[in-house]
Every structure is written in C-alpha cells, then in structure tokens.
Design a protein around this motif. Structure first.
Motif, PDB file in Angstrom:
ATOM      1  N   ALA A   1      -1.532   6.168   0.770  1.00 29.41           N
ATOM      2  CA  ALA A   1      -2.456   7.120   0.167  1.00 29.41           C
ATOM      3  C   ALA A   1      -2.904   8.170   1.184  1.00 29.41           C
ATOM      4  CB  ALA A   1      -3.671   6.383  -0.392  1.00 29.41           C
ATOM      5  N   ASP A   2      -3.263   9.341   0.678  1.00 27.09           N
ATOM      6  CA  ASP A   2      -3.768  10.406   1.550  1.00 27.09           C
ATOM      7  C   ASP A   2      -4.972   9.906   2.339  1.00 27.09           C
ATOM      8  OD1 ASP A   2      -1.868  12.139   0.634  1.00 27.09           O
ATOM      9  OD2 ASP A   2      -3.180  13.151  -0.803  1.00 27.09           O
ATOM     10  N   GLY A   3      -4.988  10.249   3.614  1.00 24.17           N
ATOM     11  CA  GLY A   3      -6.079   9.826   4.473  1.00 24.17           C
ATOM     12  C   GLY A   3      -5.878   8.467   5.091  1.00 24.17           C
ATOM     13  N   ARG A   4      -4.812   7.788   4.712  1.00 29.89           N
ATOM     14  CA  ARG A   4      -4.500   6.481   5.272  1.00 29.89           C
ATOM     15  C   ARG A   4      -3.239   6.554   6.128  1.00 29.89           C
ATOM     16  NH1 ARG A   4      -8.835   3.444   5.628  1.00 29.89           N
ATOM     17  NH2 ARG A   4      -9.954   3.295   3.643  1.00 29.89           N
ATOM     18  N   ALA A   5      -3.072   5.565   6.983  1.00 26.44           N
ATOM     19  CA  ALA A   5      -1.883   5.474   7.824  1.00 26.44           C
ATOM     20  C   ALA A   5      -1.311   4.068   7.712  1.00 26.44           C
ATOM     21  CB  ALA A   5      -2.246   5.774   9.282  1.00 26.44           C
ATOM     22  N   VAL A   6      -0.020   3.946   7.912  1.00 23.58           N
ATOM     23  CA  VAL A   6       0.613   2.625   7.892  1.00 23.58           C
ATOM     24  C   VAL A   6       0.113   1.831   9.097  1.00 23.58           C
ATOM     25  CG1 VAL A   6       2.789   1.372   8.089  1.00 23.58           C
ATOM     26  CG2 VAL A   6       2.669   3.447   6.691  1.00 23.58           C
TER      27      VAL A   6
ATOM     28  N   PHE B   1      10.164  -4.908   1.784  1.00 28.19           N
ATOM     29  CA  PHE B   1       9.137  -4.431   2.708  1.00 28.19           C
ATOM     30  C   PHE B   1       7.763  -4.398   2.036  1.00 28.19           C
ATOM     31  CE2 PHE B   1      13.142  -2.325   4.056  1.00 28.19           C
ATOM     32  CZ  PHE B   1      13.300  -3.024   5.253  1.00 28.19           C
ATOM     33  N   ILE B   2       6.820  -5.104   2.660  1.00 26.45           N
ATOM     34  CA  ILE B   2       5.435  -5.127   2.207  1.00 26.45           C
ATOM     35  C   ILE B   2       4.641  -4.262   3.182  1.00 26.45           C
ATOM     36  CG2 ILE B   2       3.500  -6.587   1.551  1.00 26.45           C
ATOM     37  CD1 ILE B   2       5.595  -8.971   1.736  1.00 26.45           C
ATOM     38  N   VAL B   3       4.080  -3.180   2.678  1.00 22.41           N
ATOM     39  CA  VAL B   3       3.400  -2.191   3.515  1.00 22.41           C
ATOM     40  C   VAL B   3       1.889  -2.386   3.415  1.00 22.41           C
ATOM     41  CG1 VAL B   3       3.070   0.281   3.944  1.00 22.41           C
ATOM     42  CG2 VAL B   3       5.292  -0.565   3.129  1.00 22.41           C
ATOM     43  N   TYR B   4       1.212  -2.374   4.566  1.00 23.73           N
ATOM     44  CA  TYR B   4      -0.248  -2.418   4.601  1.00 23.73           C
ATOM     45  C   TYR B   4      -0.756  -1.218   5.381  1.00 23.73           C
ATOM     46  CZ  TYR B   4      -0.015  -7.137   2.716  1.00 23.73           C
ATOM     47  OH  TYR B   4       0.223  -8.205   1.908  1.00 23.73           O
ATOM     48  N   ASP B   5      -1.760  -0.540   4.812  1.00 24.58           N
ATOM     49  CA  ASP B   5      -2.330   0.605   5.503  1.00 24.58           C
ATOM     50  C   ASP B   5      -3.479   0.173   6.414  1.00 24.58           C
ATOM     51  OD1 ASP B   5      -4.708   0.455   3.995  1.00 24.58           O
ATOM     52  OD2 ASP B   5      -4.008   1.908   2.521  1.00 24.58           O
ATOM     53  N   ASP B   6      -4.136   1.148   7.043  1.00 22.01           N
ATOM     54  CA  ASP B   6      -5.137   0.830   8.057  1.00 22.01           C
ATOM     55  C   ASP B   6      -6.456   0.341   7.489  1.00 22.01           C
ATOM     56  OD1 ASP B   6      -5.851   3.248   6.965  1.00 22.01           O
ATOM     57  OD2 ASP B   6      -5.770   4.367   8.845  1.00 22.01           O
ATOM     58  N   SER B   7      -6.545   0.140   6.174  1.00 22.19           N
ATOM     59  CA  SER B   7      -7.732  -0.481   5.596  1.00 22.19           C
ATOM     60  C   SER B   7      -7.602  -1.998   5.518  1.00 22.19           C
ATOM     61  CB  SER B   7      -7.996   0.073   4.193  1.00 22.19           C
ATOM     62  OG  SER B   7      -6.987  -0.352   3.282  1.00 22.19           O
ATOM     63  N   ALA B   8      -6.418  -2.527   5.805  1.00 21.56           N
ATOM     64  CA  ALA B   8      -6.164  -3.962   5.676  1.00 21.56           C
ATOM     65  C   ALA B   8      -6.451  -4.683   6.982  1.00 21.56           C
ATOM     66  CB  ALA B   8      -4.732  -4.208   5.236  1.00 21.56           C
ATOM     67  N   CYS B   9      -6.937  -5.895   6.861  1.00 25.62           N
ATOM     68  CA  CYS B   9      -7.159  -6.770   8.019  1.00 25.62           C
ATOM     69  C   CYS B   9      -5.971  -7.714   8.144  1.00 25.62           C
ATOM     70  CB  CYS B   9      -8.446  -7.562   7.834  1.00 25.62           C
ATOM     71  SG  CYS B   9      -8.670  -8.864   9.067  1.00 25.62           S
ATOM     72  N   MET B  10      -5.381  -7.766   9.325  1.00 21.85           N
ATOM     73  CA  MET B  10      -4.186  -8.568   9.505  1.00 21.85           C
ATOM     74  C   MET B  10      -4.474 -10.066   9.557  1.00 21.85           C
ATOM     75  SD  MET B  10      -1.623  -6.601   9.292  1.00 21.85           S
ATOM     76  CE  MET B  10      -2.565  -5.680   8.064  1.00 21.85           C
ATOM     77  N   VAL B  11      -5.717 -10.460   9.853  1.00 19.44           N
ATOM     78  CA  VAL B  11      -6.067 -11.873   9.759  1.00 19.44           C
ATOM     79  C   VAL B  11      -6.037 -12.311   8.300  1.00 19.44           C
ATOM     80  CG1 VAL B  11      -7.880 -13.587  10.139  1.00 19.44           C
ATOM     81  CG2 VAL B  11      -7.413 -11.854  11.877  1.00 19.44           C
ATOM     82  N   GLU B  12      -6.546 -11.454   7.421  1.00 22.45           N
ATOM     83  CA  GLU B  12      -6.499 -11.737   5.984  1.00 22.45           C
ATOM     84  C   GLU B  12      -5.056 -11.870   5.507  1.00 22.45           C
ATOM     85  OE1 GLU B  12      -8.165 -12.489   2.273  1.00 22.45           O
ATOM     86  OE2 GLU B  12      -9.406 -11.877   3.974  1.00 22.45           O
TER      87      GLU B  12
ATOM     88  N   ASP C   1       0.821  -1.214   0.000  1.00 21.40           N
ATOM     89  CA  ASP C   1       0.000   0.000   0.000  1.00 21.40           C
ATOM     90  C   ASP C   1       0.853   1.260   0.000  1.00 21.40           C
ATOM     91  OD1 ASP C   1      -2.234  -1.629   0.060  1.00 21.40           O
ATOM     92  OD2 ASP C   1      -2.416  -1.552   2.237  1.00 21.40           O
ATOM     93  N   VAL C   2       1.665   1.421  -1.040  1.00 20.64           N
ATOM     94  CA  VAL C   2       2.447   2.643  -1.219  1.00 20.64           C
ATOM     95  C   VAL C   2       2.139   3.206  -2.595  1.00 20.64           C
ATOM     96  CG1 VAL C   2       4.310   2.061   0.382  1.00 20.64           C
ATOM     97  CG2 VAL C   2       4.450   1.297  -2.004  1.00 20.64           C
ATOM     98  N   GLU C   3       2.325   4.505  -2.736  1.00 22.43           N
ATOM     99  CA  GLU C   3       1.956   5.178  -3.975  1.00 22.43           C
ATOM    100  C   GLU C   3       2.897   4.863  -5.133  1.00 22.43           C
ATOM    101  OE1 GLU C   3      -1.040   7.894  -4.020  1.00 22.43           O
ATOM    102  OE2 GLU C   3      -1.158   5.877  -3.135  1.00 22.43           O
ATOM    103  N   LEU C   4       4.189   4.658  -4.842  1.00 23.81           N
ATOM    104  CA  LEU C   4       5.175   4.403  -5.892  1.00 23.81           C
ATOM    105  C   LEU C   4       6.018   3.185  -5.524  1.00 23.81           C
ATOM    106  CD1 LEU C   4       6.395   8.049  -6.613  1.00 23.81           C
ATOM    107  CD2 LEU C   4       5.007   6.623  -8.132  1.00 23.81           C
ATOM    108  N   PRO C   5       5.487   1.979  -5.693  1.00 21.63           N
ATOM    109  CA  PRO C   5       6.287   0.779  -5.392  1.00 21.63           C
ATOM    110  C   PRO C   5       7.597   0.825  -6.174  1.00 21.63           C
ATOM    111  CG  PRO C   5       4.011   0.200  -5.902  1.00 21.63           C
ATOM    112  CD  PRO C   5       4.173   1.650  -6.251  1.00 21.63           C
ATOM    113  N   GLY C   6       8.679   0.395  -5.554  1.00 19.08           N
ATOM    114  CA  GLY C   6       9.949   0.435  -6.266  1.00 19.08           C
ATOM    115  C   GLY C   6      11.105  -0.105  -5.466  1.00 19.08           C
ATOM    116  N   VAL C   7      12.284   0.120  -5.989  1.00 11.83           N
ATOM    117  CA  VAL C   7      13.542  -0.316  -5.386  1.00 11.83           C
ATOM    118  C   VAL C   7      14.384   0.917  -5.113  1.00 11.83           C
ATOM    119  CG1 VAL C   7      15.649  -1.666  -5.732  1.00 11.83           C
ATOM    120  CG2 VAL C   7      13.456  -2.544  -6.583  1.00 11.83           C
ATOM    121  N   VAL C   8      14.927   1.022  -3.907  1.00 12.52           N
ATOM    122  CA  VAL C   8      15.722   2.184  -3.539  1.00 12.52           C
ATOM    123  C   VAL C   8      16.950   1.732  -2.760  1.00 12.52           C
ATOM    124  CG1 VAL C   8      14.284   2.547  -1.486  1.00 12.52           C
ATOM    125  CG2 VAL C   8      15.711   4.406  -2.321  1.00 12.52           C
TER     126      VAL C   8
END
Length: 473
Positions: free
Chosen positions: A293-298, A336-347, A267-274
């Motif tokens: 995304a705007d309005g979301r939190a990690v 790193f796989i990022v999930y924002d606060d819309s994701a369910c951790m059981v899923e 859940d990041v706006e520009l997935p990539g390698v850095v």
C-alpha cells in the motif's frame, strides 16, 4: 496476477506466460486447438530414454521445493529396478502462500494430465494417480472431466489414471505421506523416499516390516519405484516435449531455465498468481501484484514456510534456485507471503511456528515436542511475558528439532524460526521489553482456500486446529 487467465496481459516482465497462457482451456478440443496432444505424441514416438533425455536437456527443475532436476528423477525410476513402477501427480498443495498448482489445474488440467501421461510412459508406469485434497472442489471437477474426455479420446490406452481425494493436513502434500494416502492410510510420512520404496511395495521398508500385495495384483512387487511430481512440473514437462528443450531454455538462466509460476499474497494490493521467466527479480513479481500500500514499505517476504525469511534488502534477488541459495534462503514452490513495515515479525514467527507444530504428525518426538516448545516460547515473547530463558529454550530446541526426522517439516521449523531471530532481532528485543509498536495482532495463517480476481481467502479454521489434527469449536 489477479487471475491466471490474465497473466499474459499484466506480467510486466517482458514475456508472456507459457503454462497459463490465454483464457482457461474449457475442453479437450480447446486443448488440441492450442497444440495439446503434441507432447504425448512425441513422447510415444521417442520412447522412454529419449524422452527423458529431452527433459534433461531442457534443464527442468522440480517446481515443488528443492528444485531437483526432473529428468534425473524420471531416470532413477525407469532404471530403479522393482517389478512395477507408478507415476503420481502431487496436486495436494497446502503450504501457506501457495496456490499455483490449483491455478494450473483451473486453467488447463489437460496440460497437467498430458504431462502425467508423458511421465508415466517414460518411467514404465503400470498405473498413474493424481492426488488432490477433498476440499479442492473446482479442481477435482475439472480434473475428473478432463480424465473422462481423455479416456473417451483413447489417450489412456490401458494406463489407468486414478483421482485420489485426500485429507486437509499439510503433510498430505509430502511425497512419502502422499503415497500412504493413495494406499488408503493416514498422511504419516514413511521412512524411505518413493524412488526407493514406492506404491504398494511388498519389500520390507527397513528390514523388519513388509506388506501383502494389494488386491488385484500379483505378489513380488519388490520396491516399486514411484515417480512423484507436482502439477506445475508435469505441465512444464509437457510444454518441453511439445516445443523442444532449446525453446524452453530461451528464457531463464543456465541453472534455472524456463518460466516459474508464483503465488503472491499478504500485504500486496492485488494478491494473485503470475508466471514469469526464471531470473525475474522478486521485486518485479511483487510489483506485478500491485506492491504494498502507498506509504508502506516491504519489511519481509517469506518463500512459503520451508525457507528462511527474506528482508527488504533482498528484493532484487532473481527468482532462481542458485540466487535464493546465495542469500541464505530457497525458492521453494515460489509462493511468496509479503509483510509490510506495519507487521511485527514476532507475531508472524509465532503464527507460522504454530502452523508447523499443529501440522506435525508426531511420529518423530523431537519434531512434535520441539515445535511445540518453540511455539510456546514465541507465544510468551509475543504476549510480552517472554524472558531470555525463552530465547534459550528456542535455541536449544532448534538444535535438535530435526533429529531423526522422517520428513522436512522440522527442518522448516529450524530454518524459518532461526531466520526470524537472525534477521529481525529488534522486534524480539522490543517484545522482551514488554512493548510492540505494531497493532496488528492475530494475523491470519496464510493457508489459501481461494485466490481469484485480486482477492485471497484464507482458511479461518486453521487457527483453531489442535496438535492432534482436530479443531476447537
């Protein structure tokens, strides 16, 4: 970064990259114009012992998982006995959330191959191998072209470098299974690590099984200590020999020096390698890839599937092995796989547990049966049909899933799933009550096929993979 070639323009962390610097290297001539060849020349001038001493002085730690000191590993091969030694580049990455080795090979395969040659000469290798998945079309093309150019330029000088195409299975990237594939077998991990039981060894592995010498070689290979490093580690080693241990240590920390190449997806706006200096915060790396995304939190960050999940409270942890260990996780391969606060951790937990279950080879029954039972219990909880008995099943299986393990996969299951239950108990309770506030279901398995220009492509077949490594229609 959206494209490794642009990493030096967008890192935002105070220093340009080293391995991914500039535009992609298009030829051996291009590599030489950027200082290529200096590492191999210096290694041949120094000799094995002094070359290993330089790598040790740099403090280079393996960029594939546990961060084992590279120089110590090289020394263990050089002085490991046996009749023949071998050197292997592991470029078979398949852990969810990782793409950095493929990014390095796309950007500059010559640096990886130069590092492999440096390593091979340093450990007294008879032959060298570079192993990639057969599905890595772009990387295979670049690697083969680079090897042909090196051969024409006289770089190989009697040291044969063989490209090995392997299967899609996750365990192909496990170093003991990798050796099996190089020998023409399925990716089933053997018992002993490569520095004890290497390629084409005729010595019995556990006192009861031996093998004939491979075609074209004399008998008496004994244990054949074999060096296995991933692509980034070898590229970093070449950089050290070309630029010096002191310069390598000019960034990073005392225990984790140098730069590290990170993959950021989810859940990041520009997935990539850095590529960033060791010690850069996890938050900075995520923000360098656009943040959420705007309005979301990690809500959660997974360092691949080999370590415990990190909650938002740990976003300021520095990217070092010691700092990640201090918060109960691990840096791993810096995927790193990022999930924002819309994701369910059981899923998320159920999806990743299933990945490990179907990728388990089945040689160790506690692993195959345990990961399967844990996955089934998580599926029931996710679907709203779970009970406290399912939690008991998960707990019991986690206690024994790694019993007698040949590889690290069941340990991954234990560390990963227990961390989800420990860190996000409210998500579990919500599902046990039969409800979930998230409408995100059937999350894709973040096994990456391609990552370019801010777009990540996941392997859609992975969700259809069965425990016997076949696929549903």
């Amino acid at each position: 970064m959206t494209d490794p070639a642009d990493a030096d323009d967008h890192s935002g962390v105070g220093i340009g990259p080293r391995i991914l610097s500039g535009a992609p290297v298009v030829s051996l001539e291009d590599h030489l114009s950027r200082g290529g060849g200096a590492a191999l020349a210096r290694a041949l001038e120094l000799g094995p012992e002094a070359t290993i001493a330089e790598v040790n002085a740099a403090g280079l730690r393996g960029r594939g998982g546990a961060g084992f000191p590279a120089g110590r590993k090289w020394d263990s091969i050089l002085n490991g006995g046996g009749r023949h030694h071998f050197a292997v580049c592991n470029a078979a990455e398949g852990e969810p959330g990782t793409f950095k080795d493929r990014a390095v090979l796309r950007h500059n395969p010559y640096a990886v191959l130069e590092g492999l040659l440096v390593a091979a000469h340093s450990v007294g290798a008879l032959e060298a191998f570079i192993a990639l998945k057969a599905s890595f079309g772009a990387e295979l093309t670049r690697t083969r072209t680079a090897i042909a150019e090196l051969a024409d330029a006289g770089w190989l000088e009697g040291l044969n470098v063989t490209v090995v195409e392997g299967p899609e299975e996750y365990l192909f990237g496990e170093e003991k299974a990798l050796l099996e594939v190089i020998e023409g077998n399925e990716p089933l991990p053997r018992w002993l690590p490569p520095f004890l039981h290497g390629l084409f060894a005729t010595a019995p592995q556990l006192g009861w099984e031996s093998a004939e010498a491979e075609p074209g070689h004399d008998a008496g290979h004994e244990s054949n200590p074999t060096l296995v490093n991933n692509a980034e580690t070898l590229a970093q080693a070449a950089w050290i020999l070309a630029n010096g241990a002191e310069v390598f240590r000019s960034v990073g920390t005392d225990e984790s020096p140098g730069t590290v190449i990170c993959t950021v997806v989810g859940d990041v706006e520009l997935p990539g390698v850095v590529e960033v200096p060791m010690g850069t915060s996890l938050r900075q790396v995520i923000e360098a890839c656009g943040g959420v995304a705007d309005g979301r939190a990690v809500k959660a960050v997974l360092p691949g599937v080999a370590n415990a999940v990190l909650a938002a409270e740990h976003l300021d942890v520095p990217l070092t092995h010691e700092h990640f260990a201090a918060v109960g996780s691990g840096l791993g391969a810096a995927g790193f796989i990022v999930y924002d606060d819309s994701a369910c951790m059981v899923e998320v937990a159920a999806m990743l547990s299933r990945f490990l279950y179907v990728e388990s080879c089945g040689q160790c029954p506690p692993c195959k049966l345990g990961t399967g039972a844990i996955t089934d219990a998580l599926d029931r909880i996710r679907d709203g049909d779970g009970t406290d008995g399912d939690l008991d099943t998960i707990q019991r299986r986690l206690e024994v899933v790694a019993d007698g393990n040949r590889c690290y996969l069941p340990v991954q299951e234990r560390e990963l799933i227990s961390s989800f239950l420990r860190t996000f108990p409210e998500d579990v309770v919500t599902h046990l009550d039969g409800r979930c506030g998230s409408d995100r279901v059937d999350l894709p398995v973040p096994k990456i096929i391609d990552l370019a220009n801010g777009v990540v492509t996941y392997d859609e077949r992975q969700a259809r993979k069965r425990p016997d490594w076949t696929y549903t229609d």
